[in-house]
Scaffold this motif. Structure first.
Motif, PDB file in Angstrom:
ATOM      1  N   ALA A 100       0.832  -1.205   0.000  1.00 19.90           N
ATOM      2  CA  ALA A 100       0.000   0.000   0.000  1.00 19.90           C
ATOM      3  C   ALA A 100       0.864   1.251   0.000  1.00 19.90           C
ATOM      4  O   ALA A 100       0.565   2.240  -0.681  1.00 19.90           O
ATOM      5  N   LEU A 101       1.953   1.226   0.775  1.00 19.55           N
ATOM      6  CA  LEU A 101       2.868   2.361   0.809  1.00 19.55           C
ATOM      7  C   LEU A 101       3.567   2.542  -0.533  1.00 19.55           C
ATOM      8  O   LEU A 101       3.775   3.675  -0.988  1.00 19.55           O
ATOM      9  N   ALA A 102       3.887   1.423  -1.187  1.00 20.66           N
ATOM     10  CA  ALA A 102       4.515   1.494  -2.512  1.00 20.66           C
ATOM     11  C   ALA A 102       3.567   2.145  -3.514  1.00 20.66           C
ATOM     12  O   ALA A 102       3.985   2.970  -4.342  1.00 20.66           O
ATOM     13  N   ILE A 103       2.279   1.785  -3.434  1.00 17.27           N
ATOM     14  CA  ILE A 103       1.289   2.388  -4.339  1.00 17.27           C
ATOM     15  C   ILE A 103       1.167   3.883  -4.067  1.00 17.27           C
ATOM     16  O   ILE A 103       1.117   4.703  -4.990  1.00 17.27           O
ATOM     17  N   LYS A 104       1.126   4.236  -2.794  1.00 21.99           N
ATOM     18  CA  LYS A 104       1.000   5.651  -2.435  1.00 21.99           C
ATOM     19  C   LYS A 104       2.193   6.458  -2.916  1.00 21.99           C
ATOM     20  O   LYS A 104       2.049   7.578  -3.411  1.00 21.99           O
ATOM     21  N   ASN A 105       3.394   5.877  -2.770  1.00 19.61           N
ATOM     22  CA  ASN A 105       4.602   6.574  -3.221  1.00 19.61           C
ATOM     23  C   ASN A 105       4.709   6.636  -4.741  1.00 19.61           C
ATOM     24  O   ASN A 105       5.353   7.526  -5.291  1.00 19.61           O
ATOM     25  N   MET A 106       4.104   5.668  -5.416  1.00 22.23           N
ATOM     26  CA  MET A 106       4.217   5.602  -6.874  1.00 22.23           C
ATOM     27  C   MET A 106       3.351   6.642  -7.569  1.00 22.23           C
ATOM     28  O   MET A 106       3.717   7.179  -8.614  1.00 22.23           O
ATOM     29  N   MET A 107       2.193   6.951  -7.000  1.00 29.27           N
ATOM     30  CA  MET A 107       1.234   7.829  -7.680  1.00 29.27           C
ATOM     31  C   MET A 107       1.842   9.157  -8.137  1.00 29.27           C
ATOM     32  O   MET A 107       1.635   9.582  -9.264  1.00 29.27           O
ATOM     33  N   PRO A 108       2.609   9.854  -7.289  1.00 25.71           N
ATOM     34  CA  PRO A 108       3.174  11.120  -7.756  1.00 25.71           C
ATOM     35  C   PRO A 108       4.412  10.937  -8.632  1.00 25.71           C
ATOM     36  O   PRO A 108       4.983  11.911  -9.107  1.00 25.71           O
ATOM     37  N   GLN A 109       4.850   9.675  -8.860  1.00 25.29           N
ATOM     38  CA  GLN A 109       6.083   9.443  -9.617  1.00 25.29           C
ATOM     39  C   GLN A 109       5.828   8.974 -11.049  1.00 25.29           C
ATOM     40  O   GLN A 109       6.771   8.712 -11.776  1.00 25.29           O
ATOM     41  N   ILE A 126      10.405  -1.609  -1.843  1.00 24.89           N
ATOM     42  CA  ILE A 126      11.143  -1.222  -3.064  1.00 24.89           C
ATOM     43  C   ILE A 126      10.772  -2.132  -4.225  1.00 24.89           C
ATOM     44  O   ILE A 126      10.497  -1.666  -5.346  1.00 24.89           O
ATOM     45  N   VAL A 127      10.758  -3.453  -3.971  1.00 23.21           N
ATOM     46  CA  VAL A 127      10.416  -4.400  -5.045  1.00 23.21           C
ATOM     47  C   VAL A 127       8.987  -4.169  -5.533  1.00 23.21           C
ATOM     48  O   VAL A 127       8.696  -4.222  -6.739  1.00 23.21           O
ATOM     49  N   VAL A 135      11.067 -11.100 -13.571  1.00 23.82           N
ATOM     50  CA  VAL A 135      11.969 -11.853 -12.695  1.00 23.82           C
ATOM     51  C   VAL A 135      13.290 -11.114 -12.523  1.00 23.82           C
ATOM     52  O   VAL A 135      13.823 -10.991 -11.407  1.00 23.82           O
ATOM     53  N   LEU A 136      13.839 -10.605 -13.627  1.00 22.77           N
ATOM     54  CA  LEU A 136      15.101  -9.862 -13.561  1.00 22.77           C
ATOM     55  C   LEU A 136      14.948  -8.612 -12.697  1.00 22.77           C
ATOM     56  O   LEU A 136      15.854  -8.267 -11.915  1.00 22.77           O
ATOM     57  N   SER A 137      13.806  -7.946 -12.804  1.00 20.48           N
ATOM     58  CA  SER A 137      13.547  -6.747 -11.996  1.00 20.48           C
ATOM     59  C   SER A 137      13.512  -7.090 -10.513  1.00 20.48           C
ATOM     60  O   SER A 137      14.092  -6.389  -9.678  1.00 20.48           O
ATOM     61  N   VAL A 138      12.826  -8.180 -10.166  1.00 18.89           N
ATOM     62  CA  VAL A 138      12.726  -8.596  -8.763  1.00 18.89           C
ATOM     63  C   VAL A 138      14.108  -8.894  -8.199  1.00 18.89           C
ATOM     64  O   VAL A 138      14.474  -8.435  -7.105  1.00 18.89           O
ATOM     65  N   LEU A 139      14.898  -9.666  -8.941  1.00 15.53           N
ATOM     66  CA  LEU A 139      16.233 -10.032  -8.455  1.00 15.53           C
ATOM     67  C   LEU A 139      17.129  -8.810  -8.277  1.00 15.53           C
ATOM     68  O   LEU A 139      17.816  -8.657  -7.259  1.00 15.53           O
ATOM     69  N   LEU A 140      17.113  -7.921  -9.281  1.00 17.17           N
ATOM     70  CA  LEU A 140      18.008  -6.765  -9.242  1.00 17.17           C
ATOM     71  C   LEU A 140      17.639  -5.802  -8.124  1.00 17.17           C
ATOM     72  O   LEU A 140      18.508  -5.371  -7.339  1.00 17.17           O
ATOM     73  N   GLN A 192      19.264  -4.460  -4.629  1.00 13.93           N
ATOM     74  CA  GLN A 192      19.499  -3.047  -4.302  1.00 13.93           C
ATOM     75  C   GLN A 192      18.862  -2.674  -2.966  1.00 13.93           C
ATOM     76  O   GLN A 192      19.459  -1.960  -2.150  1.00 13.93           O
ATOM     77  N   GLY A 193      17.653  -3.178  -2.705  1.00 10.00           N
ATOM     78  CA  GLY A 193      16.991  -2.900  -1.425  1.00 10.00           C
ATOM     79  C   GLY A 193      17.767  -3.488  -0.261  1.00 10.00           C
ATOM     80  O   GLY A 193      17.896  -2.855   0.808  1.00 10.00           O
TER      81      GLY A 193
END
Length: 823
Positions: free
Chosen positions: A453-462, A749-750, A800-805, A809-810
């Motif tokens: 939910a926090l990821a969704i909230k942070n994504m909206m303005p981005q 982050i993921v 899958v590559l995005s999740v791993l990378l 990073q996280g």
């Protein structure tokens, strides 16, 4: 005054990782496009070179075989020179001679000293009646050199030249070249004999097949050989070139979007310096010069670097890829002029994206720059709403109008409408995403936890700030879906077409169609084909022509074709037949319904005559059969034995040959082709193999390009998203302070990254499917196939590559000290 050069270099150093990544992106794209284009040029040149090695400038060879004991007369030679389309000719004769009482029956050609024959046999010396040219193989056997003498048929000759074996692909023959006058004496030719055969160069605009048929009419016994490259190979190279051009356009489009992403990333990193410069009095033009100089330098270096890589790729690596993918052979030459023209086009196109970024920098004031870096949400405005509404209406209207214009204009309208509609979707998606994220925030919190939910909230303005990332993936998905689906559709439809087309294993087609109507004796051709021992059966189909039928409204023109009625009944293509074949016609059920016809009805047939400038009645035919299915490409069929006196003879379209031994039959038909040069011969087995080979060539090329595009897109997208994650490190540190555990932060982050990637893949898939389906409407004769397996595999691989990378990073971010992250 500002030291623009010094400031520009300082800014370059500040953002050097992005500069290097951008240069690499341009270099890879330029290298890929230049390599493909140079391969296309080299393949065409290789085909021309190989043809020249084999035949020189000779397009046709007309004459007699030795066993025929016939020769080209003076009258025939004059007629050949006077034939329309013939540019130049060269006489030649063939005999078998004894050499030095050591070799017998040596292949000996009598030739002239003109340019045409010299291009064919690749010699330079002018021959007198006492000179001879010897092939290298024969010279090595005889152990002779230029200037030495040899005996031919008991007479002395001086060796003027030795033909090189260089470029000869098969076993080099033992051959002599002498003067044509000498060869004619050995043939015991008559006084009016010119040669045994004549080499011909046709005019550039001439139709070689039509010219060959005209020449064949001089004497039925004449043999006519067409020396042109296999039409299938020529078509393969042409279509491959078109395919390469289309791929190059796609590559430039996605590279441009990636460049915008990298340019905006550079611009974001350098925002503080631009703000300070504008605050100290720098004009927008000065800032524009710095931005333009930086980005143009990146473009120049990238294109130059790509050109250098292309040089080594073409010279040392191209042949390996050509062999691996089974592509048509090509020369490994770095063609300077095409290379630099291609590089220039790449530079100019990519410079347009530089111009876009420069224009953005010119319009920004210090406070606007600071505000725009923070105000990055997607806002719906009246202007945007009007623009989207207009685009939607115009695109749908154009696609509707395209269906009313079934011609070239209709296809163009459909293409423009489809592109505008896809643009509308791209504009709508961010708005839908913002509203959609708001709607799913609470359900996501309940199902997946507060991190999502926090990821969704942070994504909206981005959403707005990551537009270039989204567009990169959208364009990649469009290329993937459009390219793979078109490839699969072509493969499936080609296979279905060939399976339906080849009623028999071999088909013989008349390439000249109407132009051969007065020359091609169909009954004699059928007898010649049936005479082949391995041929079990053969039947003919005529080309469509026009005739008129008397209806209640008067004479109406219809398409008709001649077929073998008895064979069609035997094959079950005609359900029943009443009466004599020569007096009957076959029509479809729909045609009978439209014109109120039934079995046994007599219809009056006529045909338009030029002399009368009106329809002339020809006689009556009986409706002898009605088929349930529509007739193929014709309104009605007649039998070859039809008794009506048509304005012109029935013209052969195709022969269908049933055989017990396909290979032997093909060889026999190729020999028969020398008597009928207007015919082309194809087999189902060969056609399937060639179609499969062509598909794998294009699929291999497309896959190679796609892999590079995926790698380049991943590089640009992941670089931008990693920068986005690092730019939010302070926010993440605060969230850790207020209670997020390291694992929850990694999940956050993921989740953010997956939202961006998944949204982009879904949006790209919708746009790609829409565009593919819309463009498929241009040619609706086949079935559209989507390559679901390839699309799914690439999409899942990306996720899958995005999740791993970004999980990695996280994890690294959670291991940093909080005090350092906050500062």
């Amino acid at each position: 005054m500002f030291n623009l050069r010094g400031i520009s270099m300082k800014l370059f150093r500040a953002g050097w990782p992005n500069v290097v990544a951008t240069i690499c992106t341009i270099a890879i794209s330029t290298c890929l496009i230049m390599t493909m284009m140079l391969y296309s040029f080299n393949a065409k040149q290789h085909m021309a070179d190989e043809l020249y090695k084999l035949f020189g400038n000779v397009d046709l060879m007309v004459g007699y075989n030795p066993e025929q004991q016939q020769y080209v007369t003076t009258e025939q030679y004059v007629a050949i020179n006077d034939t329309e389309g013939v540019e130049s000719t060269s006489k030649a004769s063939l005999v078998f001679t004894d050499v030095d009482d050591r070799l017998h029956s040596v292949y000996t050609l009598g030739v002239e000293n003109d340019k045409l024959v010299k291009s064919r046999y690749h010699f330079t010396a002018n021959l007198t009646e006492h000179d001879v040219i010897v092939s290298q193989t024969l010279a090595e056997t005889l152990k002779v050199h230029v200037g030495e003498a040899i005996q031919i048929n008991g007479s002395p000759f001086t060796i003027r030249e030795i033909l090189s074996n260089k470029g000869v692909q098969a076993d080099a023959p033992q051959m002599l070249l002498v003067s044509n006058n000498v060869a004619k004496q050995w043939m015991s030719a008559k006084s009016n004999t010119e040669a045994m055969f004549v080499m011909i160069k046709t005019e550039d605009a001439a139709n070689v097949t039509e010219t060959s048929v005209t020449l064949k009419a001089l004497d039925e016994a004449l043999r006519v050989d067409v020396t042109a490259e296999d039409p299938f190979i020529q078509m393969n190279v042409r279509t491959l070139s078109i395919f390469i051009i289309v791929l190059s356009v796609f590559i430039l489009a996605i590279t441009g979007v990636l460049l915008l992403s990298n340019f905006q990333l550079l611009f974001y990193k350098m925002k503080q310096q631009y703000i300070i410069m504008r605050s100290l009095g720098a004009t927008s033009q000065q800032v524009g010069k710095i931005v333009s100089g930086q980005l143009t330098t990146i473009n120049v270096v990238g294109v130059t670097f790509g050109t250098v890589i292309t040089f080594f790729t073409v010279r040392f690596g191209l042949q390996y890829f050509v062999s691996y993918l089974g592509l048509p052979e090509s020369n490994n030459l770095f063609l300077v002029v095409p290379a630099f023209i291609t590089a220039g086009i790449c530079f100019v196109v990519l410079q347009l994206f530089v111009w876009i970024q420069v224009q953005q920098s010119l319009r920004i004031l210090p406070m606007q720059l600071m505000t725009n870096n923070e105000r990055i949400d997607v806002a719906f405005s009246k202007k945007k709403g009007v623009a989207i509404t207009l685009l939607t209406i115009v695109s749908l209207l154009l696609m509707f109008m395209s269906q009313l214009n079934q011609d070239g204009r209709g296809a163009l309208l459909l293409l423009i409408g489809a592109l505008l509609f896809c643009l509308t979707l791209i504009l709508i998606f961010p708005l839908l995403l913002s509203n959609g994220l708001k709607a799913i925030m609470k359900p996501a919190h309940r199902l997946f936890g507060k991190e999502v939910a926090l990821a969704i909230k942070n994504m909206m303005p981005q959403v707005k700030s990551n537009t270039s990332v989204v567009l990169s993936i959208i364009f990649l998905m469009v290329i993937l879906i459009f390219g793979s689906s078109i490839m699969k559709t072509l493969q499936q439809n080609e296979e279905a077409y060939l399976t339906e087309r080849y009623e028999t294993p071999i088909i013989v087609k008349n390439t000249l169609e109407y132009d051969a109507s007065t020359d091609l004796d169909i009954r004699q051709l059928l007898r010649d084909v049936k005479a082949i021992s391995t041929v079990q059966d053969v039947y003919a189909k005529g080309i469509n022509d026009l005739l008129d039928m008397k209806t209640a409204e008067g004479w109406k023109p219809f398409n008709f074709s001649a077929i073998n009625m008895a064979k069609m009944v035997e094959l079950g293509k005609i359900d029943h037949f009443e009466g004599e074949y020569e007096e009957g016609i076959v029509i479809s059920k729909q045609f009978a319904k439209d014109h109120d016809l039934s079995l046994g009805d007599k219809v009056e047939i006529g045909q338009f005559k030029d002399t009368l400038q009106d329809v002339a009645p020809l006689g009556y035919l009986t409706v002898a059969a009605i088929t349930r299915e529509p007739l193929e490409m014709a309104d009605l069929y007649v039998d070859w034995s039809v008794h009506l006196p048509f304005e012109r003879s029935l013209v052969l379209d195709e022969l269908f040959v049933q055989t017990s031994d396909e290979e032997k039959t093909m060889l026999a038909l190729e020999e028969l082709k020398k008597k009928y040069p207007e015919l082309t011969i194809s087999s189902f087995k060969t056609s399937i193999e060639e179609a499969d080979r062509m598909f794998h060539q294009r699929w291999g090329l497309f896959t190679g390009v796609l892999l590079i595009l995926i790698a380049t897109t991943c590089l640009g997208v992941f670089q931008s998203l990693m920068h986005y994650i690092y730019s939010k490190r302070q926010d993440y540190a605060i969230q850790r302070l207020i209670g997020l555990t390291p694992n929850q932060l990694v999940k956050l982050i993921v989740a953010q990254i997956l939202l961006f990637i998944t949204y982009s893949i879904v949006a790209g898939s919708i746009v790609g499917c829409t565009l593919t389906y819309a463009l498929a409407m241009i040619d609706s004769t086949g079935t559209l196939y989507f390559d679901v397996q390839t699309i799914t595999m690439v999409s899942v691989g990306f996720i899958v590559l995005s999740v791993l990378l970004f999980a990695g990073q996280g994890w690294l971010l959670t291991r940093q000290k909080l005090i350092d992250e906050i500062h």
